[in-house]
Design a protein around this motif. Sequence first.
Motif, PDB file in Angstrom:
ATOM      1  N   SER A 185     -29.066  21.772  21.839  1.00  0.00           N
ATOM      2  CA  SER A 185     -30.054  20.690  22.104  1.00  0.00           C
ATOM      3  C   SER A 185     -31.352  21.445  22.589  1.00  0.00           C
ATOM      4  CB  SER A 185     -29.514  19.924  23.221  1.00  0.00           C
ATOM      5  OG  SER A 185     -29.482  20.318  24.439  1.00  0.00           O
ATOM      6  N   ARG A 186     -32.324  20.551  22.471  1.00  0.00           N
ATOM      7  CA  ARG A 186     -33.779  21.070  23.017  1.00  0.00           C
ATOM      8  C   ARG A 186     -33.790  21.599  24.450  1.00  0.00           C
ATOM      9  NH1 ARG A 186     -36.728  17.129  24.048  1.00  0.00           N
ATOM     10  NH2 ARG A 186     -38.751  18.051  23.987  1.00  0.00           N
ATOM     11  N   GLU A 187     -32.932  20.925  25.432  1.00  0.00           N
ATOM     12  CA  GLU A 187     -33.067  21.542  26.652  1.00  0.00           C
ATOM     13  C   GLU A 187     -32.078  22.738  26.667  1.00  0.00           C
ATOM     14  OE1 GLU A 187     -32.274  18.465  25.888  1.00  0.00           O
ATOM     15  OE2 GLU A 187     -33.375  16.826  27.163  1.00  0.00           O
ATOM     16  N   ALA A 188     -31.180  22.902  25.782  1.00  0.00           N
ATOM     17  CA  ALA A 188     -30.432  24.221  25.977  1.00  0.00           C
ATOM     18  C   ALA A 188     -31.236  25.257  25.180  1.00  0.00           C
ATOM     19  CB  ALA A 188     -29.087  23.849  24.929  1.00  0.00           C
ATOM     20  N   CYS A 189     -32.095  24.997  24.163  1.00  0.00           N
ATOM     21  CA  CYS A 189     -32.826  26.010  23.507  1.00  0.00           C
ATOM     22  C   CYS A 189     -33.993  26.367  24.586  1.00  0.00           C
ATOM     23  CB  CYS A 189     -33.627  25.432  22.301  1.00  0.00           C
ATOM     24  SG  CYS A 189     -32.432  25.143  20.866  1.00  0.00           S
ATOM     25  N   ALA A 190     -34.454  25.568  25.284  1.00  0.00           N
ATOM     26  CA  ALA A 190     -35.570  25.727  26.317  1.00  0.00           C
ATOM     27  C   ALA A 190     -34.951  26.621  27.553  1.00  0.00           C
ATOM     28  CB  ALA A 190     -36.128  24.477  26.969  1.00  0.00           C
ATOM     29  N   HIS A 191     -33.719  26.398  27.590  1.00  0.00           N
ATOM     30  CA  HIS A 191     -33.012  27.283  28.826  1.00  0.00           C
ATOM     31  C   HIS A 191     -32.789  28.533  28.336  1.00  0.00           C
ATOM     32  CE1 HIS A 191     -29.736  28.581  31.529  1.00  0.00           C
ATOM     33  NE2 HIS A 191     -30.324  28.100  32.626  1.00  0.00           N
ATOM     34  N   ALA A 192     -32.011  28.646  27.164  1.00  0.00           N
ATOM     35  CA  ALA A 192     -31.825  29.933  26.483  1.00  0.00           C
ATOM     36  C   ALA A 192     -32.782  30.934  26.172  1.00  0.00           C
ATOM     37  CB  ALA A 192     -30.860  29.653  25.214  1.00  0.00           C
ATOM     38  N   ALA A 193     -33.996  30.469  25.927  1.00  0.00           N
ATOM     39  CA  ALA A 193     -35.158  31.146  25.447  1.00  0.00           C
ATOM     40  C   ALA A 193     -35.703  31.910  26.727  1.00  0.00           C
ATOM     41  CB  ALA A 193     -36.038  30.255  25.044  1.00  0.00           C
ATOM     42  N   GLN A 194     -35.376  31.415  27.769  1.00  0.00           N
ATOM     43  CA  GLN A 194     -35.689  32.135  29.096  1.00  0.00           C
ATOM     44  C   GLN A 194     -34.519  32.593  29.803  1.00  0.00           C
ATOM     45  OE1 GLN A 194     -37.988  29.118  31.468  1.00  0.00           O
ATOM     46  NE2 GLN A 194     -39.297  28.919  29.387  1.00  0.00           N
ATOM     47  N   ASN A 195     -33.515  32.760  29.232  1.00  0.00           N
ATOM     48  CA  ASN A 195     -32.386  33.394  29.897  1.00  0.00           C
ATOM     49  C   ASN A 195     -32.170  34.891  29.817  1.00  0.00           C
ATOM     50  OD1 ASN A 195     -29.756  33.475  31.228  1.00  0.00           O
ATOM     51  ND2 ASN A 195     -28.668  31.942  30.110  1.00  0.00           N
ATOM     52  N   ASP A 196     -32.319  35.607  30.891  1.00  0.00           N
ATOM     53  CA  ASP A 196     -32.198  36.973  30.685  1.00  0.00           C
ATOM     54  C   ASP A 196     -30.753  37.703  30.605  1.00  0.00           C
ATOM     55  OD1 ASP A 196     -34.986  36.918  31.298  1.00  0.00           O
ATOM     56  OD2 ASP A 196     -34.723  37.273  33.423  1.00  0.00           O
ATOM     57  N   ARG A 197     -29.789  36.577  30.842  1.00  0.00           N
ATOM     58  CA  ARG A 197     -28.432  37.198  30.657  1.00  0.00           C
ATOM     59  C   ARG A 197     -27.997  37.048  29.144  1.00  0.00           C
ATOM     60  NH1 ARG A 197     -28.404  33.862  35.518  1.00  0.00           N
ATOM     61  NH2 ARG A 197     -27.844  32.025  34.270  1.00  0.00           N
ATOM     62  N   LEU A 198     -28.567  36.401  28.145  1.00  0.00           N
ATOM     63  CA  LEU A 198     -28.330  36.580  27.056  1.00  0.00           C
ATOM     64  C   LEU A 198     -28.865  37.696  26.241  1.00  0.00           C
ATOM     65  CD1 LEU A 198     -29.111  32.890  26.123  1.00  0.00           C
ATOM     66  CD2 LEU A 198     -26.855  33.924  26.820  1.00  0.00           C
ATOM     67  N   PRO A 199     -28.128  38.377  25.272  1.00  0.00           N
ATOM     68  CA  PRO A 199     -28.435  39.519  24.413  1.00  0.00           C
ATOM     69  C   PRO A 199     -29.734  39.024  23.659  1.00  0.00           C
ATOM     70  CG  PRO A 199     -26.042  39.066  24.283  1.00  0.00           C
ATOM     71  CD  PRO A 199     -26.524  37.843  24.863  1.00  0.00           C
ATOM     72  N   VAL A 200     -30.790  40.213  23.282  1.00  0.00           N
ATOM     73  CA  VAL A 200     -31.685  39.803  22.732  1.00  0.00           C
ATOM     74  C   VAL A 200     -31.659  39.044  21.420  1.00  0.00           C
ATOM     75  CG1 VAL A 200     -33.813  40.978  21.638  1.00  0.00           C
ATOM     76  CG2 VAL A 200     -32.958  41.782  23.938  1.00  0.00           C
ATOM     77  N   GLN A 201     -30.529  39.710  20.629  1.00  0.00           N
ATOM     78  CA  GLN A 201     -30.077  38.916  19.446  1.00  0.00           C
ATOM     79  C   GLN A 201     -29.829  37.630  19.644  1.00  0.00           C
ATOM     80  OE1 GLN A 201     -28.918  41.564  20.747  1.00  0.00           O
ATOM     81  NE2 GLN A 201     -29.012  43.387  19.286  1.00  0.00           N
ATOM     82  N   THR A 202     -29.225  37.012  20.563  1.00  0.00           N
ATOM     83  CA  THR A 202     -29.013  35.788  20.890  1.00  0.00           C
ATOM     84  C   THR A 202     -30.345  34.779  21.016  1.00  0.00           C
ATOM     85  OG1 THR A 202     -26.845  36.244  21.543  1.00  0.00           O
ATOM     86  CG2 THR A 202     -27.689  33.905  21.884  1.00  0.00           C
ATOM     87  N   VAL A 203     -31.019  35.573  21.693  1.00  0.00           N
ATOM     88  CA  VAL A 203     -32.463  34.866  22.158  1.00  0.00           C
ATOM     89  C   VAL A 203     -33.102  34.504  20.861  1.00  0.00           C
ATOM     90  CG1 VAL A 203     -34.590  34.939  23.427  1.00  0.00           C
ATOM     91  CG2 VAL A 203     -32.532  35.603  24.287  1.00  0.00           C
ATOM     92  N   VAL A 204     -33.116  35.752  20.102  1.00  0.00           N
ATOM     93  CA  VAL A 204     -33.929  35.715  18.495  1.00  0.00           C
ATOM     94  C   VAL A 204     -33.325  34.532  17.783  1.00  0.00           C
ATOM     95  CG1 VAL A 204     -34.293  36.884  16.612  1.00  0.00           C
ATOM     96  CG2 VAL A 204     -34.551  38.141  18.867  1.00  0.00           C
ATOM     97  N   GLN A 205     -32.006  34.554  17.833  1.00  0.00           N
ATOM     98  CA  GLN A 205     -31.186  33.498  16.769  1.00  0.00           C
ATOM     99  C   GLN A 205     -31.754  31.942  17.329  1.00  0.00           C
ATOM    100  OE1 GLN A 205     -27.129  33.869  16.676  1.00  0.00           O
ATOM    101  NE2 GLN A 205     -27.261  35.796  15.620  1.00  0.00           N
ATOM    102  N   VAL A 206     -31.599  31.858  18.711  1.00  0.00           N
ATOM    103  CA  VAL A 206     -32.349  30.486  19.185  1.00  0.00           C
ATOM    104  C   VAL A 206     -33.603  30.371  18.881  1.00  0.00           C
ATOM    105  CG1 VAL A 206     -32.618  29.304  21.053  1.00  0.00           C
ATOM    106  CG2 VAL A 206     -30.562  30.627  20.852  1.00  0.00           C
ATOM    107  N   LEU A 207     -34.637  31.176  19.129  1.00  0.00           N
ATOM    108  CA  LEU A 207     -35.969  31.059  18.689  1.00  0.00           C
ATOM    109  C   LEU A 207     -36.251  30.660  16.922  1.00  0.00           C
ATOM    110  CD1 LEU A 207     -37.650  33.557  20.855  1.00  0.00           C
ATOM    111  CD2 LEU A 207     -37.635  31.114  21.050  1.00  0.00           C
ATOM    112  N   TYR A 208     -35.512  31.467  16.462  1.00  0.00           N
ATOM    113  CA  TYR A 208     -35.415  31.347  14.783  1.00  0.00           C
ATOM    114  C   TYR A 208     -34.965  29.885  14.396  1.00  0.00           C
ATOM    115  CZ  TYR A 208     -34.138  31.774   9.902  1.00  0.00           C
ATOM    116  OH  TYR A 208     -34.011  31.442   8.508  1.00  0.00           O
TER     117      TYR A 208
END
Length: 606
Positions: free
Chosen positions: A450-473
């Motif tokens: 969801s939008r809230e989850a994407c907003a949180h994941a985009a700023q989550n330092d615990r996630l791998p970079v590849q996962t953040v890229v997927q979320v942003l993509y």
Amino acid sequence: MSSKKELLSTAMKRTSEWIFSQEIPSDITVQAGGTSFALHKFPLVSKCGCIRKLVSESNEADLSQVDLPDIPGGAEAFELAAKFCYGINFEISTENIAMLRCVAEYLEMTEDYAVGNLVGRTEAYLNEVALKSLPGAISVLHRTETLVPVAEKVKLVSRCIDAIAFLACKESELSGPGRAAEMGGSNVMVMSQSKTIVEWWAEDLTVLRIDLFHRVLTAMMSRGFKQYALGPILMLYAQKSLRGLDVFGKGRKKIEPEQEHEKRVVLETIVSLLPREKNALSVSFLSMLLRAAIYLETTVACRLDLEKRMALQLGQTVLDDLLIPSYSFTGDTLFDVDTVQRIMMNYLAHDMEGPRLGFNADDEFVSPSTTLNDMERVGKLMENYLAEIASDRNLTVAKFIQLAELVPEQARVTEDGMYRAIDIYLKAHPVLSDMERKKVCSLMDCQKLSREACAHAAQNDRLPVQTVVQVLYYEQQRLREAMNGTETPPIPSKPSVYPTDTHPASDELSSLKRENEDLKIELVKMKMRLREIERSTLKSNIGSPMQSSSPSADKPPLPPLPRKSFMNSVSKKLGRLYPFVRADGISPASGRGRTKPPKDRRHSIS
């Protein structure tokens, strides 16, 4: 006239015997149940065939002591029998009738030695009073527990069980749902009346020992008592007999081995009597039984049976029912994860076999929407369970992944619950390697956040970079579809799950409009900038191939940026991490405008 004289002489004789016995000293001592009774031979041998045989067969000329060590009922029973021999009146009741019947049989107080002897008197009371009511029959049966094997010899136990089964079935027929329906009662009244009537005698059955309780219920079912109606009776008996077990704690066992064995037998017997019908018992009750089975270390078959029963009703389960403490005491996980994993596997196996054909275990038609809703509830339940156990530092990556993979994709409307569990797990396990973090994050589908989850994941330092890229993509793709008018249905949001800023409902619409306008401006700027970069790259390649181009040198100044918003930050991060957007949809990394590699890597082998 002669009969009256005969009765009078008999009464005078009995009275004179009693008075005479009190005036002279006793001539025999009876040891019964650890107590000595100083009595007289004549009243005893006149009615007790057992004592008569002992006196007549004795080698002593004048037998003065008789030992009765194994007399049923002990000293209390023999005292009542002695009073009967002396003609002393006492009251016969449901509390002492079982004891009197057994001691009369033991002492052979039959009609062969005296008319109206104790055996005949007790039999008359049993047939006419005690076994005519449910409370009386249950009370007599309860008293026989300490009178074995004499109670079995005189068939007192079997007679009580038959009487209870007959009366219970009769009561259920008179007050069951069919009877209430004939009287014009509603369904609610039927259920409440039936439950009330069952409970008043079910409470009495809880005093019975487990073996007698089992025999009573078996006899009831043989007489036509419905098995699903045994649920309230079994619940009452289990709550009383298993009281005192610390099944909700995580400490060591505080129970004696003998008591543990007794409760283990009780639990295994109760499980063997559970109704086979679905929804006959509550999930919380099944969970309590399963906790007790693990705590008492019952047989594997007993535990697997309870796990399968819980799996059939997993859609009705709440989180607390699955939080079963681990009683291994070996430093393992706080909760019994393996048990929940087997329950989930049983649920999936049943879901593939039963609802696939359109029918459930009760041969009732199941609509696809009902099945899907049930699966969605199970999916949310398992996501909440994963989030609850994720903070356990002893939970391994392999076990977490195994549990998460059991949640079907069709049961997950959004990936917010799974992302929440993953985030908690990564926070509780900061020493995971990059590969382990990637495996954990691969459990969720970034497209369904969801939008809230994407907003949180985009700023989550615990996630791998590849996962953040997927979320942003995927977020950028969703925004492009919104711009082109081909937006897919929005992913529903989950409020209060992620620590993002929340807005009042009244400002939500205006906020979305502002972000939409900012997004349009940002997309236009990105297209213009990418075109300028492409032109500059082409000129550099044609003019001087070995000279590095500066795409920003010839670039016209950009208009002032609009005020910051979440979408602007997403676009900027996306441009820095993955510059893949072009007006024609082709990535510059794979097109003809690709810049040449540096010299140190031109001849490298990769």
